[in-house]
Write a protein that holds these residues in place. Structure first.
Motif, PDB file in Angstrom:
ATOM      1  N   MET A   1       0.954  -1.167   0.060  1.00 12.19           N
ATOM      2  CA  MET A   1       0.035  -0.004   0.176  1.00 12.19           C
ATOM      3  C   MET A   1       0.959   1.139   0.200  1.00 12.19           C
ATOM      4  SD  MET A   1      -2.950  -1.212   2.743  1.00 12.19           S
ATOM      5  CE  MET A   1      -1.796  -1.379   3.939  1.00 12.19           C
ATOM      6  N   HIS A   2       0.428   2.370  -0.437  1.00 11.27           N
ATOM      7  CA  HIS A   2       1.071   3.513  -0.580  1.00 11.27           C
ATOM      8  C   HIS A   2       0.460   4.872   0.035  1.00 11.27           C
ATOM      9  CE1 HIS A   2       2.142   0.994  -4.263  1.00 11.27           C
ATOM     10  NE2 HIS A   2       3.471   1.771  -4.133  1.00 11.27           N
ATOM     11  N   SER A   3      -0.816   4.719   0.385  1.00  8.35           N
ATOM     12  CA  SER A   3      -1.555   5.620   0.822  1.00  8.35           C
ATOM     13  C   SER A   3      -2.638   4.894   2.094  1.00  8.35           C
ATOM     14  CB  SER A   3      -2.301   6.324  -0.452  1.00  8.35           C
ATOM     15  OG  SER A   3      -3.572   7.145   0.363  1.00  8.35           O
ATOM     16  N   PRO A   4      -2.801   5.749   2.793  1.00 11.07           N
ATOM     17  CA  PRO A   4      -3.642   5.256   3.806  1.00 11.07           C
ATOM     18  C   PRO A   4      -5.397   4.949   3.267  1.00 11.07           C
ATOM     19  CG  PRO A   4      -3.206   7.576   4.447  1.00 11.07           C
ATOM     20  CD  PRO A   4      -2.141   6.884   3.316  1.00 11.07           C
ATOM     21  N   LEU A   5      -5.508   5.710   2.232  1.00 10.95           N
ATOM     22  CA  LEU A   5      -6.750   5.726   1.296  1.00 10.95           C
ATOM     23  C   LEU A   5      -7.132   4.132   0.908  1.00 10.95           C
ATOM     24  CD1 LEU A   5      -6.583   8.698  -0.956  1.00 10.95           C
ATOM     25  CD2 LEU A   5      -8.127   8.166   0.960  1.00 10.95           C
ATOM     26  N   GLN A   6      -5.837   3.469   0.649  1.00 10.34           N
ATOM     27  CA  GLN A   6      -6.109   2.101   0.386  1.00 10.34           C
ATOM     28  C   GLN A   6      -6.462   0.933   1.246  1.00 10.34           C
ATOM     29  OE1 GLN A   6      -1.966   2.534  -1.546  1.00 10.34           O
ATOM     30  NE2 GLN A   6      -2.970   1.103  -2.986  1.00 10.34           N
ATOM     31  N   VAL A   7      -6.354   1.482   2.620  1.00  9.85           N
ATOM     32  CA  VAL A   7      -7.036   0.685   3.542  1.00  9.85           C
ATOM     33  C   VAL A   7      -8.382   0.230   3.512  1.00  9.85           C
ATOM     34  CG1 VAL A   7      -7.205   0.484   6.290  1.00  9.85           C
ATOM     35  CG2 VAL A   7      -5.206   1.131   5.132  1.00  9.85           C
ATOM     36  N   ALA A   8      -9.418   1.567   3.204  1.00  8.00           N
ATOM     37  CA  ALA A   8     -10.518   1.242   2.959  1.00  8.00           C
ATOM     38  C   ALA A   8     -10.925   1.029   1.519  1.00  8.00           C
ATOM     39  CB  ALA A   8     -11.310   2.523   3.197  1.00  8.00           C
ATOM     40  N   HIS A   9      -9.888   1.099   0.546  1.00  2.00           N
ATOM     41  CA  HIS A   9     -10.260   0.499  -0.913  1.00  2.00           C
ATOM     42  C   HIS A   9      -9.054   0.007  -1.351  1.00  2.00           C
ATOM     43  CE1 HIS A   9     -13.471   3.320  -1.205  1.00  2.00           C
ATOM     44  NE2 HIS A   9     -12.927   4.404  -0.480  1.00  2.00           N
ATOM     45  N   PRO A  10      -8.738  -1.450  -1.138  1.00  2.00           N
ATOM     46  CA  PRO A  10      -7.662  -2.252  -1.296  1.00  2.00           C
ATOM     47  C   PRO A  10      -8.047  -2.497  -2.693  1.00  2.00           C
ATOM     48  CG  PRO A  10      -9.234  -3.399  -0.004  1.00  2.00           C
ATOM     49  CD  PRO A  10      -9.720  -2.097  -0.134  1.00  2.00           C
ATOM     50  N   GLU A  11      -9.101  -2.311  -3.376  1.00  2.00           N
ATOM     51  CA  GLU A  11      -9.563  -2.798  -4.710  1.00  2.00           C
ATOM     52  C   GLU A  11      -9.051  -1.816  -5.664  1.00  2.00           C
ATOM     53  OE1 GLU A  11     -12.738   0.110  -3.466  1.00  2.00           O
ATOM     54  OE2 GLU A  11     -11.677  -1.543  -2.367  1.00  2.00           O
ATOM     55  N   TRP A  12      -8.944  -0.646  -5.381  1.00  2.00           N
ATOM     56  CA  TRP A  12      -8.347   0.504  -6.292  1.00  2.00           C
ATOM     57  C   TRP A  12      -7.126  -0.208  -6.997  1.00  2.00           C
ATOM     58  CZ3 TRP A  12      -8.432   5.642  -3.273  1.00  2.00           C
ATOM     59  CH2 TRP A  12      -9.884   6.191  -3.014  1.00  2.00           C
ATOM     60  N   PRO A  13      -6.592  -0.218  -8.489  1.00  2.00           N
ATOM     61  CA  PRO A  13      -5.668  -0.575  -8.969  1.00  2.00           C
ATOM     62  C   PRO A  13      -4.556   0.434  -8.767  1.00  2.00           C
ATOM     63  CG  PRO A  13      -7.238  -0.005 -10.643  1.00  2.00           C
ATOM     64  CD  PRO A  13      -7.752  -0.019  -9.172  1.00  2.00           C
ATOM     65  N   VAL A  14      -3.261   0.339  -9.034  1.00  4.62           N
ATOM     66  CA  VAL A  14      -2.192   1.255  -8.856  1.00  4.62           C
ATOM     67  C   VAL A  14      -1.332   1.032 -10.139  1.00  4.62           C
ATOM     68  CG1 VAL A  14      -0.162   1.721  -7.608  1.00  4.62           C
ATOM     69  CG2 VAL A  14      -2.051   1.048  -6.205  1.00  4.62           C
ATOM     70  N   PHE A  15      -1.192   2.211 -10.533  1.00  8.17           N
ATOM     71  CA  PHE A  15      -0.405   2.040 -11.874  1.00  8.17           C
ATOM     72  C   PHE A  15       0.964   1.340 -11.967  1.00  8.17           C
ATOM     73  CE2 PHE A  15       2.415   3.941 -15.061  1.00  8.17           C
ATOM     74  CZ  PHE A  15       1.540   4.222 -16.310  1.00  8.17           C
ATOM     75  N   PHE A  16       1.722   1.455 -10.865  1.00  9.46           N
ATOM     76  CA  PHE A  16       3.011   1.037 -11.092  1.00  9.46           C
ATOM     77  C   PHE A  16       2.769  -0.448 -10.654  1.00  9.46           C
ATOM     78  CE2 PHE A  16       4.339   5.381 -11.439  1.00  9.46           C
ATOM     79  CZ  PHE A  16       5.071   5.395 -12.455  1.00  9.46           C
ATOM     80  N   ASP A  17       1.701  -1.126 -10.047  1.00 10.54           N
ATOM     81  CA  ASP A  17       1.696  -2.542  -9.651  1.00 10.54           C
ATOM     82  C   ASP A  17       2.022  -3.375 -10.974  1.00 10.54           C
ATOM     83  OD1 ASP A  17       1.124  -2.157  -7.303  1.00 10.54           O
ATOM     84  OD2 ASP A  17      -0.753  -2.668  -7.108  1.00 10.54           O
ATOM     85  N   SER A  18       2.727  -4.284 -10.799  1.00 11.39           N
ATOM     86  CA  SER A  18       3.357  -5.005 -11.949  1.00 11.39           C
ATOM     87  C   SER A  18       2.203  -6.443 -12.496  1.00 11.39           C
ATOM     88  CB  SER A  18       4.656  -5.892 -11.850  1.00 11.39           C
ATOM     89  OG  SER A  18       4.374  -6.763 -10.775  1.00 11.39           O
ATOM     90  N   ASP A  19       1.468  -6.580 -11.378  1.00 15.78           N
ATOM     91  CA  ASP A  19       0.112  -7.506 -11.654  1.00 15.78           C
ATOM     92  C   ASP A  19      -0.725  -6.850 -10.655  1.00 15.78           C
ATOM     93  OD1 ASP A  19      -1.572  -9.614 -11.619  1.00 15.78           O
ATOM     94  OD2 ASP A  19       0.052 -11.128 -11.829  1.00 15.78           O
ATOM     95  N   ALA A  20      -1.770  -6.279 -11.184  1.00 15.58           N
ATOM     96  CA  ALA A  20      -2.861  -5.536 -10.829  1.00 15.58           C
ATOM     97  C   ALA A  20      -3.663  -6.668  -9.915  1.00 15.58           C
ATOM     98  CB  ALA A  20      -3.680  -4.637 -11.610  1.00 15.58           C
TER      99      ALA A  20
END
Length: 286
Positions: free
Chosen positions: A220-239
């Motif tokens: 995770m890169h932001s505390p927002l992702q704790v509530a939204h783990p489903e958001w894809p991240v541009f730099f994830d190699s396998d979303a």
């Protein structure tokens, strides 16, 4: 001194912060920061979505991600997990559309403030080998590598997936690839957490009483992702794998007695994950 309100801490990088965990002394060592353009970092989000979390955005409309490392001191030993971006800075127009400004340079001063010299660190462990996690690791001088006494730990998958080509050949004899569940430092085990990179690793520190500290790395890169783990991240190699890893990580992190170190979480890098209905929330530590 009263702690700053959480609203202020969400829009600035963390200073040096230390927590005691039984016999362990844990210190976030700031190196710098990177701005994350929310609609570029999280593909599919719109400007209207970003307006819904304006309290997390800086004056330029970016999320602030801290860059640094975690110093773990145990008795007479020292472990450093990740080593920041290093002594360089890039303006926003020289990075990537998903990013803003990116810069490091503070890690050595942070180590000095913590009272530890680079040569006293016996283990450097990497969550993965992106530039903002290895920046100081392989620097040196005519006297040799900066971390002169350290072995270098990373997951076996990260090593085999290209790490041997990213770590200078002269340091290969110091590399200790580790598998899932393997102890890499007293009380600290590696946990395979793929998705951001194929060999990304988290680390789990287990205290004598069973309490745990879990190092998230770039799960995770932001505390927002704790509530939204489903958001894809541009730099994830396998979303898809990254979303599964985040979801499983949060379920585990919500276990009572668990503290999380999320080194990119602005100035809320230490916290707890709290189950909330069908999801989770981030409760920062002071």
């Amino acid at each position: 001194m009263h702690p700053a309100p959480i609203a202020q801490r969400l829009t600035r990088p963390s200073p040096l912060r230390t927590h005691t965990f039984g016999e362990y002394r844990l210190t976030h060592l700031p190196d710098g920061l990177v701005q994350l353009n929310p609609t570029g970092w999280f593909p599919g989000l719109t400007a209207a979505d970003a307006a819904g979390f304006a309290d997390h955005l800086d004056a330029e409309g970016c999320l602030v991600a801290a860059i640094g490392g975690l110093l773990v001191r145990y008795r007479d030993r020292a472990l450093l997990i990740d080593t920041g971006y290093g002594p360089r800075r890039l303006a926003a127009d020289r990075t990537h559309p998903a990013l803003g400004a990116l810069g490091g340079g503070g890690l050595l001063d942070s180590l000095a403030e913590a009272g530890v010299a680079p040569g006293e660190i016996d283990t450097v462990a990497f969550t993965h080998l992106h530039d903002d996690h290895v920046g100081w690791a392989f620097l040196g001088s005519e006297r040799g590598p900066l971390f002169s006494a350290a072995s270098f730990v990373l997951s076996t998958a990260e090593w085999r997936g290209g790490g041997y080509g990213q770590i200078p050949a002269a340091l290969h004899d110091r590399v200790r690839p580790a598998g899932d569940g393997q102890e890499v430092f007293p009380g600290v085990t590696l946990r395979e957490s793929p998705g951001h990179t194929g060999g990304h690793a988290a680390y789990v520190l287990t205290g004598d009483g069973g309490d745990r500290l879990v190092v998230a790395g770039d799960v995770m890169h932001s505390p927002l992702q704790v509530a939204h783990p489903e958001w894809p991240v541009f730099f994830d190699s396998d979303a898809d794998t990254a979303v599964r890893t985040r979801t499983a990580f949060l379920r585990d992190a919500a276990t009572p007695g668990t503290v999380v170190y999320a080194g990119h979480f602005a100035d809320v890098v230490f916290g707890r994950v709290r189950a909330d209905g069908g999801g989770h929330l981030w409760d920062p530590l002071p």
